[in-house]
Design a protein around this motif. Sequence first.
Motif, short mmCIF file in Angstrom:
data_model
loop_
_atom_site.label_atom_id
_atom_site.label_comp_id
_atom_site.label_asym_id
_atom_site.label_seq_id
_atom_site.Cartn_x
_atom_site.Cartn_y
_atom_site.Cartn_z
N ALA A 211 78.76 -49.23 36.68
CA ALA A 211 79.43 -50.01 35.93
C ALA A 211 81.08 -49.30 35.97
CB ALA A 211 79.35 -49.88 34.31
N ALA A 212 81.13 -48.00 36.03
CA ALA A 212 82.28 -47.24 36.41
C ALA A 212 82.95 -47.71 37.66
CB ALA A 212 82.26 -45.74 36.15
N ASN A 213 82.00 -47.80 38.61
CA ASN A 213 82.61 -48.24 39.82
C ASN A 213 83.33 -49.57 40.06
OD1 ASN A 213 81.65 -45.96 41.36
ND2 ASN A 213 79.54 -46.75 41.79
N GLN A 214 82.76 -50.39 39.30
CA GLN A 214 83.28 -51.99 39.13
C GLN A 214 84.43 -51.79 38.39
OE1 GLN A 214 81.74 -54.51 40.98
NE2 GLN A 214 80.59 -52.75 41.69
N ILE A 215 84.36 -51.19 37.25
CA ILE A 215 85.67 -51.16 36.37
C ILE A 215 86.87 -50.70 37.21
CG2 ILE A 215 86.52 -50.08 34.38
CD1 ILE A 215 83.83 -50.52 33.16
#
Length: 253
Positions: A161-165
């Motif tokens: 999720a952090a990668n996408q954010i």
Amino acid sequence: MRQLSFLGFILFLIFLGTAAKSEITPQAKLGRELFHDPSFGGTIDSNKASGMSCATCHADFDEEQEPDGQIRTGHSIIGVRDRGKSQWAKVTSDMFERAAGGAGFCYQRFLQRIPERKIDPSAIPEAQAEALMAYFDYMSVGKKSPEVKLQSISKDASKIAANQILKINGNAKNGWKFYARACANCHAKPKKGGIGPQMVKSRPPANLQKRLHKIASYVRAGGYTMPAIGEEKLSDQALADILAFISSLNKRQ
């Protein structure tokens, strides 16, 4: 005339409800004090205390009906007893009341920084657990239990999720507004610590992107004494804005 009598009856019922609500019992009053007390009535060792209280993460009012602009990690205490279960796997239905509706988990995990694997929700002192439930009941009189929408993801999922954010174009100006609403309660001013660590160090990190990724991952999955904040509370765009704000401050060093 009949309509006036009916109206009078309704007003009388409203009066009775208001009167009943205004009479807070000594037990519920103790529960209110505990709710706002990081020492939890002195039952927490000062060397173990995180500085958090129940009020750090939870509202003692209906946030949908009385919004105050803050973004909290936890749900409102309104209607706790009606739920009959807790989001925490360790709080089973048979111990729900003994654990004060899940507060027994938070009492150890967040107020005392005890690792999750060592937590026993029933370790919360019984008298304090009963007082909290009395306060929850008192605040819930005449109110409908709001729907609880809390999402929890694994650490591996939070990294994805952090990668996408981090791919989202954040707005630093909006990020300051969201930081004030969602982060400042624990992290105070960005350059000063509070319950949680400061977000901007005296020296910029060697790898700012790596640090921002870690922050985003912590927000979504939680970590140490930090409860998770799901997308239902803080959108990916809002989190990207917060990261842009933190990034802008680091670049000013």
